[in-house]
Design an enzyme around this catalytic site. Structure first.
Site, mmCIF file in Angstrom:
data_model
loop_
_atom_site.group_PDB
_atom_site.id
_atom_site.type_symbol
_atom_site.label_atom_id
_atom_site.label_comp_id
_atom_site.label_asym_id
_atom_site.label_seq_id
_atom_site.Cartn_x
_atom_site.Cartn_y
_atom_site.Cartn_z
ATOM 1 N N PRO A 121 4.063 -10.912 42.181
ATOM 2 C CA PRO A 121 3.674 -12.309 41.970
ATOM 3 C C PRO A 121 4.902 -13.202 42.111
ATOM 4 C CG PRO A 121 3.764 -11.151 39.876
ATOM 5 C CD PRO A 121 3.955 -10.106 40.938
ATOM 6 N N LYS A 122 4.700 -14.386 42.636
ATOM 7 C CA LYS A 122 5.806 -15.353 42.724
ATOM 8 C C LYS A 122 5.853 -16.090 41.384
ATOM 9 C CE LYS A 122 7.906 -18.829 45.688
ATOM 10 N NZ LYS A 122 8.210 -19.777 44.606
ATOM 11 N N VAL A 123 6.657 -15.580 40.486
ATOM 12 C CA VAL A 123 6.739 -16.103 39.123
ATOM 13 C C VAL A 123 7.345 -17.514 39.162
ATOM 14 C CG1 VAL A 123 7.686 -15.732 36.824
ATOM 15 C CG2 VAL A 123 6.946 -13.776 38.214
ATOM 16 N N GLY A 276 2.202 -18.190 43.771
ATOM 17 C CA GLY A 276 1.919 -17.490 45.013
ATOM 18 C C GLY A 276 2.227 -16.015 44.881
#
Length: 556
Positions: A121-123, A276
């Protein structure tokens, strides 16, 4: 620096890139200077005070727009576009940043031919370098410009989720990751980003307020020069206390699987906000060769934003069937979910004037229920603001039952209303159809179309003979509609609750009712009762009622 980089990435991915504005050089310089000054004020509040005066999404989009304008008008590297950075601590390994894929197709093209790929996951947080020496946390450095950043060591040591001591392969290591706001069961699609980046950045800037540090987590997304094999890296990180990395790093081979996981993470409960998904290769160059902007072994596919910043191109006015003037902002086209949004309602003239919106302003729009575009707020007002004059307020509930030149907009709004499902339900006949009929036959008033013959309808330019015949049948069916539908078509100002309460009513009975009798119906107060009685006895209505009686319409 992440803010500046994200603005540049917007240009790379094409999300929101527009054609250059048609401006004179003088106007361009004025607008660029105004927006630059605004972004500089936001940057100073953010970097010096740890205060975010605007959401991350709005900042990213406006900063990207500023960069675009600068490129359009030959001012690529204006100093005002770059935040003031004071970091002087060199990163042992540079932060490369993450390039953005504009679409699934672009991501698939990047993945083609690559092997040993993993997704995360794009943290949504702020990037940091952690340096461990002899098993202890020796230094923490903000991303800064990717090469140098600020010394955050003292602040990071106060974060419980960051291990202060490690062992084994991590004893002498450099890690790159994301400091994020710890959330419980955060569902991104429902809750949005909640300004998570700004909250964490603010916590790192403030020297005295440590409350949010206990609510800060760490997600390690890179271990330069770490053990070979992603499984080994994840195992070592998990054993050291960086458990989230192993939990949310998954192998992947096909772009369809990335799309499926991206949707899953957007809709499931997570301990952090995301914006994202990231796909990375397990193999990367040695850390000494990493440079900002050159991380070609990693790519991100961001979520479509829940809201977009759009430029107001024009202010339009429309007259509704009751004479109310509505204001619509014509926008630079923006994508929201699966919709292309080019206009949004601003409500009444009074509301538009209070909002103070002019062409050239930047506004935030999102989707309301049923995917209807919604105005959220003004995010920036242009330097050169010229607002159009609204139409004169000559329209009202008793105007424009007849097709005069100054009345066409309200007249067609009335026709469109009476063909809707709520009234006569004339299927397949909207505003454009009514305009086609009127242009061919020039009928006089709101109900004149009832006299159109089968031959006239079948020979209407723009209509096929079959459509004309079907319309003739539907017009005939209108004759038999209940009386209550006819008074709705006329536009009697009755609340829905009062309409439903009317029984065995005719025009004569309605016109004989007193104000007191109208007040006895649900939803009708004294002022509304006065309006109803005045409307029923207006000369404009009397003429139409007599005409309907001549056509033997039920109830008249």
């Amino acid at each position: 620096m992440w803010r500046w980089i994200s603005g540049l990435m917007l240009l790379w991915c094409g999300n929101g890139v527009a054609v250059c504005p048609v401006w004179s050089q003088a106007k361009a310089e004025k607008e660029i200077a105004s927006l630059s000054a605004q972004i500089k004020r936001w940057d100073e509040a953010y970097w010096k005070l740890g205060v975010s005066e605007v959401s991350d999404e709005v900042y990213d989009q406006l900063n990207g727009r500023l960069t675009q304008w600068q490129r359009c008008f030959g001012n690529d590297f204006a100093e005002s576009a770059i935040p003031a950075l004071e970091g002087n601590v060199k990163h042992p390994v540079a932060h490369t940043g993450v390039r953005k894929a504009a679409s699934k197709e672009a991501l698939g093209h990047w993945m083609h031919g690559r092997k040993n790929l993993w997704m995360q996951p794009k943290v949504d947080g702020v990037a940091v370098t952690l340096v461990y020496r002899n098993g202890k946390l020796a230094r923490a450095i903000s991303r800064g410009n990717g090469l140098k950043g600020e010394d955050w060591t003292a602040r990071v040591r106060l974060i419980p989720s960051v291990p202060k001591e490690v062992s084994g392969a991590l004893s002498n290591s450099v890690l790159q990751g994301e400091l994020f706001w710890l959330r419980e069961n955060h569902v991104q699609r429902q809750m949005g980003g909640m300004n998570a980046r700004a909250k964490v950045a603010g916590a790192m800037m403030r020297q005295k307020d440590n409350a949010l540090l206990s609510q800060t987590g760490i997600f390690i997304w890179a271990w330069p020069d770490g053990p070979k094999g992603m499984e080994n890296r994840l195992s070592e990180l998990s054993s050291a206390g960086f458990s989230l990395t192993a939990r949310y790093t998954l192998p992947v081979q096909a772009v369809d699987a990335v799309e499926k996981q991206r949707l899953a993470w957007q809709n499931m409960a997570l301990p952090f906000a995301t914006d994202g998904i990231v796909v990375r290769s397990a193999e990367s160059p040695t850390g000494e060769s990493w440079l900002p902007g050159e991380g070609n072994w990693i790519i991100a596919w961001k979520y479509s934003p829940a809201a977009q910043v759009a430029e107001v191109r024009n202010i339009l006015f429309s007259v509704g069937r009751t004479g109310k003037i509505s204001v619509v902002a014509a926008l630079e086209s923006v994508q929201l979910d699966d919709k292309r949004v080019q206009r949004v309602s601003l409500g009444s003239v009074g509301r538009w004037q209070r909002l103070d919106i002019a062409p050239g302003d930047q506004i935030q729009v999102s989707l309301a229920g049923q995917g209807i575009p919604r105005f959220d707020k003004v995010v920036w007002r242009g330097a050169d603001r010229q607002k159009p004059e609204p139409p004169a307020s000559r329209y009202h509930p008793l105007s424009c039952f007849y097709a005069s030149p100054e009345c066409m907009e309200q007249f067609f709004a009335r026709l469109t209303w009476l063909s809707s499902k709520q009234v006569f339900n004339i299927e397949g006949l909207g505003e454009s159809g009514w305009r086609t009929l009127w242009q061919a036959h020039h009928f006089e008033h709101l109900f004149s179309w009832l006299l159109l013959t089968q031959e006239q309808l079948q020979s209407t330019p723009g209509f096929s003979a079959a459509r004309g015949l079907a319309l003739w049948h539907r017009f005939n069916q209108v004759h038999e509609r209940p009386f209550i539908r006819w008074i709705m078509a006329l536009g009697v100002p009755l609340p829905q609750a009062s309409l439903k309460a009317l029984e065995d009513v005719s025009w004569q009975k309605m016109s004989e009712r007193s104000e007191k009798a109208w007040q006895a119906l649900p939803g009708t107060g004294a002022e509304k009762a006065r309006q109803i009685v005045a409307w029923l006895h207006a000369p404009e209505i009397d003429v139409l009622v007599r005409w309907l009686a001549q056509q033997h319409i039920n109830g008249f």
